[in-house]
Scaffold this active site. Structure first.
Site, PDB file in Angstrom:
ATOM      1  N   LYS A 216      11.797  22.007  85.315  1.00 47.25           N
ATOM      2  CA  LYS A 216      11.820  23.420  85.715  1.00 47.25           C
ATOM      3  C   LYS A 216      10.666  23.745  86.671  1.00 47.25           C
ATOM      4  O   LYS A 216       9.786  22.918  86.889  1.00 47.25           O
ATOM      5  CB  LYS A 216      11.802  24.304  84.468  1.00 47.25           C
ATOM      6  CG  LYS A 216      13.009  24.082  83.519  1.00 47.25           C
ATOM      7  CD  LYS A 216      14.315  24.659  84.054  1.00 47.25           C
ATOM      8  CE  LYS A 216      15.564  24.103  83.394  1.00 47.25           C
ATOM      9  NZ  LYS A 216      15.928  24.673  82.119  1.00 47.25           N
TER      10      LYS A 216
HETATM   11  C1  LIG Z   1      16.937  24.680  80.985  1.00 49.46           C
HETATM   12  C2  LIG Z   1      17.819  25.797  80.645  1.00 49.46           C
HETATM   13  C3  LIG Z   1      17.862  26.376  79.355  1.00 49.46           C
HETATM   14  C4  LIG Z   1      17.221  25.756  78.159  1.00 49.46           C
HETATM   15  O1  LIG Z   1      15.907  25.487  78.229  1.00 49.46           O
HETATM   16  P1  LIG Z   1      15.245  24.338  77.347  1.00 49.46           P
HETATM   17  O2  LIG Z   1      13.797  24.627  77.541  1.00 49.46           O
HETATM   18  O3  LIG Z   1      15.679  23.036  77.904  1.00 49.46           O
HETATM   19  O4  LIG Z   1      15.681  24.548  75.933  1.00 49.46           O
HETATM   20  C5  LIG Z   1      18.644  27.492  79.171  1.00 49.46           C
HETATM   21  N1  LIG Z   1      19.366  28.013  80.156  1.00 49.46           N
HETATM   22  C6  LIG Z   1      19.377  27.490  81.388  1.00 49.46           C
HETATM   23  C7  LIG Z   1      20.207  28.142  82.449  1.00 49.46           C
HETATM   24  C8  LIG Z   1      18.625  26.348  81.666  1.00 49.46           C
HETATM   25  O5  LIG Z   1      18.662  25.811  82.893  1.00 49.46           O
END
Ligand SMILES: *Cc1c(COP(=O)(O)O)cnc(C)c1O
Length: 479
Positions: free
Chosen positions: A295
């Site tokens: 991210k």
């Molecule tokens: C990455 C992501 C999540 C979940 O996040 P995690 O930290 O991996 O649990 C939720 N929604 C979207 C759209 C994502 O890209």
């Protein structure tokens, strides 16, 4: 023959001492083992093999033939580079290239800069310094000053009152829904094109995710489709700001207000993105972010819930910490969870937040360059930025129309992979996934999902890297 080879070659009868000398002089961290008479390749000995042998108690004068080494990966000279490069792995970084008599004539050496990945974190001295601080002071669990520093720096950045750090973005979503009293019998509207976690968090509460179609331009939830999906059971809408482009919050909020629905923004992919001048995550009742490794900002694993609502914030804080009463230790009036972030993770987060502006500037630069280099290739749809939006282009994503481009999206991905360029396909629409399958036909989500690919978008990309990706795509289109 590559002139390096004699310099880093030793004989099967040589000692560990000799191997260490050759490895040391060669500076590649390994030596080639060659049969003295025939010059036939017998294997590779690495720094690590020597270290393990010494730890086991072998002396420096031991013959290398008596120490154990993993099997060597080799390839025939003349094998296309794309095939050779597929043999590289986390442990295989050097591949001897052999002629028909099994003599080494060249080496394929893994070059990290050559492989382009979709999104990798940029970790520097700051992260190391803060994490080291946690280790040296012993504050490695979820108590510790980095957690509150991270929450403060994040809420300040978003311009919102409260931020509660969580162990993941999914945990943040789950807490947001529980805090909003969403549970069995309720329906929550989500876009069909999103990561599975958006819907799973709804399912964890016992509520039902209801899937709706997306806009063909922004690939985000289509406000017009929301309205037709609303029933007497609908409690909330979760817009997702996919790939960094904000959902149309103005229209979504208007509908939510008209029908008395809650709005939880899934901003997991859009830290810093803006909608009509306001940061995403701050429009709904609650916003959530993810800090997974790929991210925009990472803590390894981690998440954040943000809200301006004092009551919701307090509820979320309690739910996140086993439901423990805030004034009375080990006293529990609600069913809570352990969804806390650790101080070590928060230390990474603080270091990352201190450079978020730089990260976003670079993402924006990467996006501009891709758009410049990929203009006018028939069959490609490039990402848009609506007038009212500031997209952060988390990962630069395009659509490939097979009919005009010449080959399918999947074939393009395969060919880019041969060029050592990693890509990723779009998510499968949730209404087509085995666990959520419905009879719905959501045409836009289905088309965009089947045509979409995300290109390398890591902050450490150079202009030449971006050019290389674009030129590879052009070359593939032309063949
Ligand atoms: C990455 C992501 C999540 C979940 O996040 P995690 O930290 O991996 O649990 C939720 N929604 C979207 C759209 C994502 O890209």
């Amino acid at each position: 023959m590559n002139e390096l080879i004699p310099k880093i070659s030793i004989s099967v009868n040589d000692t560990i001492r000799k191997a260490m000398q050759v490895i040391d002089q060669g500076e590649l961290g390994f030596a080639l083992i060659i049969e003295t008479e025939t010059k036939v390749f017998k294997g590779v000995i690495t720094d690590g093999d020597v270290r393990r042998a010494l730890i086991k108690g072998y002396g420096l004068e031991t013959s290398i033939s008596s120490i154990s080494r993993p099997e060597s990966v080799t390839a025939r000279i003349g094998t296309p580079i794309s095939e050779v490069s597929r043999l590289f792995s986390d442990i295989v970084r050097i591949i001897p290239l052999l002629d028909d008599n099994n003599r080494v004539v060249d080496l394929a050496i893994f070059d990290k800069r050559f492989h382009l990945s979709v999104a990798e974190p940029t970790l520097t001295d700051k992260e190391l310094q803060y994490v080291t601080e946690c280790v040296l002071t012993g504050w490695v669990s979820s108590a510790g000053e980095f957690v509150s520093r991270f929450e403060k720096i994040f809420s300040d950045y978003c311009g919102i009152k409260h931020a509660v750090a969580t162990s993941s973005g999914t945990a943040a979503l789950h807490l947001a829904l529980v805090a909003c009293n969403i549970g069995p019998g309720d329906e929550v509207i989500v876009p069909s094109l999103t990561f599975i976690a958006t819907a799973n968090a709804v399912s964890y509460t016992g509520a039902k995710p209801v899937f709706v179609d997306i806009e063909s331009e922004t690939w985000n939830i289509d406000p017009e489709c929301i309205e037709t999906a609303i029933t007497s059971k609908t409690k909330a809408i979760i817009p997702v700001h996919l790939y960094g482009h904000p959902a149309n919050m103005q229209s979504i909020l208007e509908i939510a207000n008209r029908f008395g629905l809650l709005v939880i923004e899934d901003a997991a992919e859009a830290h810093g993105a803006m909608c009509r001048g306001g940061k995403v995550g701050t429009f709904g009742n609650i916003g959530i972010f993810s800090f997974y490794g790929n991210k925009i900002v990472t803590t390894g694993e981690g998440g954040m819930v943000v809200t301006n609502d004092d009551e919701l914030a307090e509820k979320i804080r309690i739910l996140c910490n086993h439901g423990m009463d805030k004034d009375r230790r080990y006293w529990h009036q609600v069913l809570g969870y352990n969804y806390r972030l650790t101080n070590v993770q928060a230390a990474l987060g603080v270091a990352q937040m201190e450079k978020i502006d730089e990260i976003l500037q670079k993402k924006c630069f990467i996006g501009r360059k891709y758009t410049e280099f990929l203009q006018n290739i028939p069959g490609l749809t490039l990402p848009v930025e609506k007038k009212w939006a500031k997209s952060v282009l988390w990962i630069y994503s395009i659509l490939v129309d097979e009919k005009k481009f010449g080959i399918t999206r999947d074939k393009l991905m395969e060919k880019l992979s041969d060029h050592d360029i990693e890509t990723r396909p779009f998510f499968y629409p949730l209404h087509t996934q085995p666990i959520y399958k419905t009879a719905q036909k959501l045409a836009v989500a289905e088309r965009v999902s089947s045509q979409g690919i995300s290109l390398p978008s890591s902050v450490n990309l150079s202009v030449d890297d971006i050019k290389r990706v674009a030129e590879s795509i052009k070359a593939i289109a032309d063949t």
